[in-house]
Design a protein around this motif. Structure first.
Motif, PDB file in Angstrom:
ATOM      1  N   TRP A 250       0.345  -9.153  -2.972  1.00 13.04           N
ATOM      2  CA  TRP A 250       0.684  -9.131  -1.542  1.00 13.04           C
ATOM      3  C   TRP A 250       1.076 -10.527  -1.064  1.00 13.04           C
ATOM      4  O   TRP A 250       2.059 -10.720  -0.354  1.00 13.04           O
ATOM      5  CB  TRP A 250      -0.516  -8.595  -0.760  1.00 13.04           C
ATOM      6  N   ARG A 251       0.303 -11.504  -1.503  1.00 14.25           N
ATOM      7  CA  ARG A 251       0.573 -12.899  -1.113  1.00 14.25           C
ATOM      8  C   ARG A 251       1.926 -13.354  -1.667  1.00 14.25           C
ATOM      9  O   ARG A 251       2.735 -13.981  -0.956  1.00 14.25           O
ATOM     10  CB  ARG A 251      -0.555 -13.792  -1.626  1.00 14.25           C
ATOM     11  N   GLU A 252       2.195 -13.022  -2.935  1.00 11.28           N
ATOM     12  CA  GLU A 252       3.454 -13.431  -3.570  1.00 11.28           C
ATOM     13  C   GLU A 252       4.661 -12.784  -2.901  1.00 11.28           C
ATOM     14  O   GLU A 252       5.764 -13.345  -2.873  1.00 11.28           O
ATOM     15  CB  GLU A 252       3.424 -13.060  -5.051  1.00 11.28           C
ATOM     16  N   ALA A 253       4.448 -11.556  -2.363  1.00 18.78           N
ATOM     17  CA  ALA A 253       5.557 -10.839  -1.714  1.00 18.78           C
ATOM     18  C   ALA A 253       5.777 -11.287  -0.278  1.00 18.78           C
ATOM     19  O   ALA A 253       6.672 -10.766   0.409  1.00 18.78           O
ATOM     20  CB  ALA A 253       5.286  -9.339  -1.745  1.00 18.78           C
ATOM     21  N   GLY A 254       4.978 -12.241   0.192  1.00 21.34           N
ATOM     22  CA  GLY A 254       5.144 -12.745   1.547  1.00 21.34           C
ATOM     23  C   GLY A 254       4.074 -12.307   2.521  1.00 21.34           C
ATOM     24  O   GLY A 254       4.153 -12.622   3.722  1.00 21.34           O
ATOM     25  N   GLY A 255       3.066 -11.570   2.040  1.00 17.32           N
ATOM     26  CA  GLY A 255       1.975 -11.137   2.897  1.00 17.32           C
ATOM     27  C   GLY A 255       1.046 -12.285   3.236  1.00 17.32           C
ATOM     28  O   GLY A 255       1.134 -13.372   2.650  1.00 17.32           O
ATOM     29  N   ALA A 256       0.165 -12.038   4.184  1.00 17.77           N
ATOM     30  CA  ALA A 256      -0.735 -13.101   4.641  1.00 17.77           C
ATOM     31  C   ALA A 256      -2.170 -12.607   4.690  1.00 17.77           C
ATOM     32  O   ALA A 256      -2.680 -12.250   5.761  1.00 17.77           O
ATOM     33  CB  ALA A 256      -0.292 -13.601   6.006  1.00 17.77           C
ATOM     34  N   PRO A 257      -2.869 -12.582   3.540  1.00 19.51           N
ATOM     35  CA  PRO A 257      -4.299 -12.238   3.569  1.00 19.51           C
ATOM     36  C   PRO A 257      -5.064 -13.227   4.433  1.00 19.51           C
ATOM     37  O   PRO A 257      -4.649 -14.393   4.550  1.00 19.51           O
ATOM     38  CB  PRO A 257      -4.715 -12.352   2.092  1.00 19.51           C
ATOM     39  N   PRO A 258      -6.160 -12.807   5.073  1.00 14.34           N
ATOM     40  CA  PRO A 258      -6.938 -13.723   5.920  1.00 14.34           C
ATOM     41  C   PRO A 258      -7.374 -14.955   5.134  1.00 14.34           C
ATOM     42  O   PRO A 258      -7.846 -14.848   4.002  1.00 14.34           O
ATOM     43  CB  PRO A 258      -8.143 -12.880   6.353  1.00 14.34           C
ATOM     44  N   ALA A 259      -7.221 -16.110   5.730  1.00 15.26           N
ATOM     45  CA  ALA A 259      -7.583 -17.365   5.055  1.00 15.26           C
ATOM     46  C   ALA A 259      -9.084 -17.428   4.817  1.00 15.26           C
ATOM     47  O   ALA A 259      -9.879 -17.062   5.689  1.00 15.26           O
ATOM     48  CB  ALA A 259      -7.145 -18.551   5.902  1.00 15.26           C
TER      49      ALA A 259
ATOM     50  N   GLY B  76       1.668   3.973  17.080  1.00 11.46           N
ATOM     51  CA  GLY B  76       2.681   3.089  17.638  1.00 11.46           C
ATOM     52  C   GLY B  76       2.730   1.734  16.988  1.00 11.46           C
ATOM     53  O   GLY B  76       3.702   0.987  17.185  1.00 11.46           O
ATOM     54  N   THR B  77       1.691   1.384  16.214  1.00  8.94           N
ATOM     55  CA  THR B  77       1.687   0.102  15.514  1.00  8.94           C
ATOM     56  C   THR B  77       2.550   0.210  14.256  1.00  8.94           C
ATOM     57  O   THR B  77       2.403   1.148  13.472  1.00  8.94           O
ATOM     58  CB  THR B  77       0.261  -0.309  15.126  1.00  8.94           C
ATOM     59  N   VAL B  78       3.437  -0.733  14.079  1.00 11.86           N
ATOM     60  CA  VAL B  78       4.340  -0.712  12.922  1.00 11.86           C
ATOM     61  C   VAL B  78       3.592  -1.167  11.676  1.00 11.86           C
ATOM     62  O   VAL B  78       2.966  -2.236  11.679  1.00 11.86           O
ATOM     63  CB  VAL B  78       5.552  -1.631  13.167  1.00 11.86           C
ATOM     64  N   PRO B  79       3.635  -0.363  10.604  1.00 14.13           N
ATOM     65  CA  PRO B  79       2.958  -0.779   9.366  1.00 14.13           C
ATOM     66  C   PRO B  79       3.572  -2.052   8.803  1.00 14.13           C
ATOM     67  O   PRO B  79       4.768  -2.318   8.976  1.00 14.13           O
ATOM     68  CB  PRO B  79       3.193   0.407   8.427  1.00 14.13           C
ATOM     69  N   ASP B  80       2.765  -2.834   8.123  1.00 14.67           N
ATOM     70  CA  ASP B  80       3.234  -4.023   7.417  1.00 14.67           C
ATOM     71  C   ASP B  80       4.016  -3.548   6.195  1.00 14.67           C
ATOM     72  O   ASP B  80       3.439  -3.014   5.240  1.00 14.67           O
ATOM     73  CB  ASP B  80       2.039  -4.882   7.003  1.00 14.67           C
ATOM     74  N   ALA B  81       5.343  -3.719   6.226  1.00 12.82           N
ATOM     75  CA  ALA B  81       6.202  -3.184   5.164  1.00 12.82           C
ATOM     76  C   ALA B  81       5.884  -3.798   3.811  1.00 12.82           C
ATOM     77  O   ALA B  81       5.946  -3.129   2.772  1.00 12.82           O
ATOM     78  CB  ALA B  81       7.667  -3.425   5.522  1.00 12.82           C
ATOM     79  N   THR B  82       5.504  -5.077   3.810  1.00 15.62           N
ATOM     80  CA  THR B  82       5.197  -5.756   2.545  1.00 15.62           C
ATOM     81  C   THR B  82       3.934  -5.178   1.920  1.00 15.62           C
ATOM     82  O   THR B  82       3.905  -4.845   0.725  1.00 15.62           O
ATOM     83  CB  THR B  82       5.034  -7.263   2.774  1.00 15.62           C
ATOM     84  N   ALA B  83       2.871  -5.053   2.712  1.00 11.91           N
ATOM     85  CA  ALA B  83       1.622  -4.487   2.199  1.00 11.91           C
ATOM     86  C   ALA B  83       1.825  -3.056   1.746  1.00 11.91           C
ATOM     87  O   ALA B  83       1.321  -2.645   0.692  1.00 11.91           O
ATOM     88  CB  ALA B  83       0.538  -4.563   3.282  1.00 11.91           C
ATOM     89  N   LEU B  84       2.582  -2.287   2.532  1.00 15.67           N
ATOM     90  CA  LEU B  84       2.813  -0.880   2.184  1.00 15.67           C
ATOM     91  C   LEU B  84       3.581  -0.752   0.885  1.00 15.67           C
ATOM     92  O   LEU B  84       3.259   0.085   0.032  1.00 15.67           O
ATOM     93  CB  LEU B  84       3.579  -0.207   3.319  1.00 15.67           C
ATOM     94  N   SER B  85       4.565  -1.609   0.683  1.00 15.46           N
ATOM     95  CA  SER B  85       5.366  -1.563  -0.548  1.00 15.46           C
ATOM     96  C   SER B  85       4.522  -1.893  -1.773  1.00 15.46           C
ATOM     97  O   SER B  85       4.613  -1.217  -2.816  1.00 15.46           O
ATOM     98  CB  SER B  85       6.531  -2.553  -0.438  1.00 15.46           C
ATOM     99  N   VAL B  86       3.667  -2.917  -1.660  1.00 15.62           N
ATOM    100  CA  VAL B  86       2.803  -3.295  -2.784  1.00 15.62           C
ATOM    101  C   VAL B  86       1.823  -2.158  -3.110  1.00 15.62           C
ATOM    102  O   VAL B  86       1.594  -1.836  -4.278  1.00 15.62           O
ATOM    103  CB  VAL B  86       2.045  -4.595  -2.469  1.00 15.62           C
ATOM    104  N   LEU B  87       1.253  -1.541  -2.088  1.00 15.28           N
ATOM    105  CA  LEU B  87       0.297  -0.455  -2.309  1.00 15.28           C
ATOM    106  C   LEU B  87       0.967   0.776  -2.908  1.00 15.28           C
ATOM    107  O   LEU B  87       0.396   1.443  -3.782  1.00 15.28           O
ATOM    108  CB  LEU B  87      -0.394  -0.097  -0.999  1.00 15.28           C
ATOM    109  N   GLU B  88       2.183   1.089  -2.473  1.00 16.03           N
ATOM    110  CA  GLU B  88       2.880   2.245  -3.038  1.00 16.03           C
ATOM    111  C   GLU B  88       3.239   2.016  -4.498  1.00 16.03           C
ATOM    112  O   GLU B  88       3.154   2.935  -5.328  1.00 16.03           O
ATOM    113  CB  GLU B  88       4.127   2.549  -2.210  1.00 16.03           C
ATOM    114  N   GLU B  89       3.626   0.799  -4.842  1.00 16.74           N
ATOM    115  CA  GLU B  89       3.893   0.476  -6.251  1.00 16.74           C
ATOM    116  C   GLU B  89       2.604   0.577  -7.066  1.00 16.74           C
ATOM    117  O   GLU B  89       2.598   1.086  -8.196  1.00 16.74           O
ATOM    118  CB  GLU B  89       4.487  -0.928  -6.356  1.00 16.74           C
ATOM    119  N   THR B  90       1.501   0.126  -6.481  1.00 24.04           N
ATOM    120  CA  THR B  90       0.208   0.194  -7.153  1.00 24.04           C
ATOM    121  C   THR B  90      -0.192   1.640  -7.413  1.00 24.04           C
ATOM    122  O   THR B  90      -0.748   1.964  -8.464  1.00 24.04           O
ATOM    123  CB  THR B  90      -0.869  -0.506  -6.304  1.00 24.04           C
TER     124      THR B  90
END
Length: 435
Positions: A284-293, A314-328
């Motif tokens: 997630w981090r490598e794909a541009g995500g931002a895990p809590p510091a 109404g909240t837009v999903p984080d596309a980066t996190a969703l993509s990593v999880l779907e690949e997983t």
């Protein structure tokens, strides 16, 4: 020259005691009349065994039930106070120690965190882990007011491969945490303040999880199952006999992508390099995500799942996190398909703190991929679901290791084997034998 061997009267008595104890434990309370057909023993054998177990305090009365046209039948159960067990989970984020009575009621618990930063070898320093186990055992005994002589044993679930040797007992080969042939049982015996008569039972954490789920959780009633453990890494256990311990599998180090990502074991393309919590957060981090510091893995994974699957409409999903999880999910589905094709289990059960979080979100997707990748016939006969004992199941399963041995001994503690003199011919010819 071989002597004819067979079961002795003592063996038969032990087997009868084991049958009665296990039946009362798993299906009790039961009456003496119920125990006969349930165990296959004669009424006389049941009466004799029950009388012994009651006299020893292992079995006690638990009320009565009306019988058809006769006197009420006295119900029997295994006495909760007849023994104590300690279960230890040497996880990859903390060491958990729990004290149980014989019916697995928790009497005391302590959690001791492992460092969340720094080199892996220092985070899982053997001396630090052993100190946590030592202090945790002392604390739970002190909290519950239990003396060590009450213990049936200490069960420990660890990451990695466990080899049992005659000289050093349990030796742990935990390549992903930097443990290279660590004589863990020897070190514990030297460090922990317990009598030598208290046995240690040390095994792979996925294996202890599997035993807990088969005995008391989502595996109950199945003839075979594979339990997968998701935490920082990934492991599995295959069970083919519900009443016996399963076999640990280094499933996380199955190659799912030739020349793929570098796994923490050193190889490339392992399932664990894509599916363990540590790898998930790194991707997630490598794909541009931002895990809590500075967050620990459990908090960071929760944040990732919340970003990908927001609870508020109404909240837009984080596309980066969703993509990593779907690949997983697809990698996991392929890994599940390998388990289905290799072992053809009735059930695949998902456990561990990360597995329970992930499974609640996309287990249906993982199952769909598993069905696509597996052979149709075994896939149609395998169900996939979550474990039901929660993230503490490894500790419960660890406590079952001494309990299982106690039952196998017919409810008797290990005996010291008496020394016997050598045969006369061996003494007479000792000087003639070439070393």
């Amino acid at each position: 020259m071989h002597a004819t061997s067979g079961r002795t009267v003592r063996d038969l008595r032990r087997e009868n005691r084991t049958a009665v104890l296990r039946r009362l434990y798993f299906d009790g309370p039961m009456s003496r009349l119920m125990l006969g057909p349930a165990t296959g023993l004669s009424s006389g054998s049941v009466s004799n065994v029950v009388a012994e177990l009651v006299a020893e305090g292992l079995v006690e009365e638990a009320g009565s039930v009306d019988s058809a046209g006769g006197r009420p039948q006295t119900l029997l159960r295994v006495s909760p106070d007849s023994g104590r067990m300690i279960g230890v989970d040497v996880g990859e984020t903390r060491v958990r120690v729990e004290l149980f009575d014989l019916t697995l009621t928790e009497l005391a618990r302590t959690d001791r965190a492992l460092p969340s930063t720094g080199p892996r070898t220092s985070r899982y320093d053997v001396d630090l882990v052993v100190a946590h186990v030592r202090d945790g055992i002392a604390q739970v005994l002190r909290t519950a007011g239990v003396t060590p002589d009450r213990l049936l044993g200490v069960g420990v679930g660890v990451p990695g491969i466990v080899a049992h040797t005659p000289d050093d007992g349990a030796v742990v080969h935990g390549q992903t945490i930097g443990w290279d042939a660590v004589p863990f049982e020897t070190v514990l015996r030297r460090t922990v303040d317990l009598p030598d008569t208290v046995p240690y039972w040390i095994d792979n954490g996925a294996k202890t999880l599997g035993q807990a789920e088969m005995w008391f959780g989502a595996g109950r009633g199945a003839r075979s199952a594979v339990t997968v453990l998701f935490g920082s890494g990934v492991g599995a256990c295959v069970v083919t006999d519900p009443l016996r311990p399963g076999r640990a599998l280094e499933w996380g180090h199955l190659t799912v992508n030739v020349r793929g990502r570098r796994c923490r074991c050193g190889a490339r393309g392992c399932l664990e390099a894509y599916a363990g919590a540590e790898a998930l957060l790194a991707r997630w981090r490598e794909a541009g995500g931002a895990p809590p510091a500075a967050a620990d893995e459990e908090t960071a994974l929760t944040a990732m799942l919340t970003a990908a699957y927001p609870a508020e409409s109404g909240t837009v999903p984080d596309a980066t996190a969703l993509s990593v999880l779907e690949e997983t999910a697809e990698y996991l589905g392929a890994g599940f398909a390998d388990l289905i094709n290799l072992f053809q289990p009735e059930r695949i059960l998902v456990g561990g703190w990360a597995g329970l979080q992930l499974g609640a979100r996309f287990l249906d997707t993982v199952t769909r991929y598993a069905t696509e990748y597996a052979l149709r016939y075994p896939a149609s006969r395998t169900s996939v679901g979550l474990g039901t004992l929660g993230p503490e199941a490894v500790t419960v399963g660890a406590a079952l290791l001494p309990l299982d041995d106690f039952f196998a001994r017919g409810g008797r503690r290990p005996e010291t084997t008496p020394s016997t003199p050598a045969p006369a011919w061996q003494t007479a010819l000792a000087d003639r034998v070439t070393p």
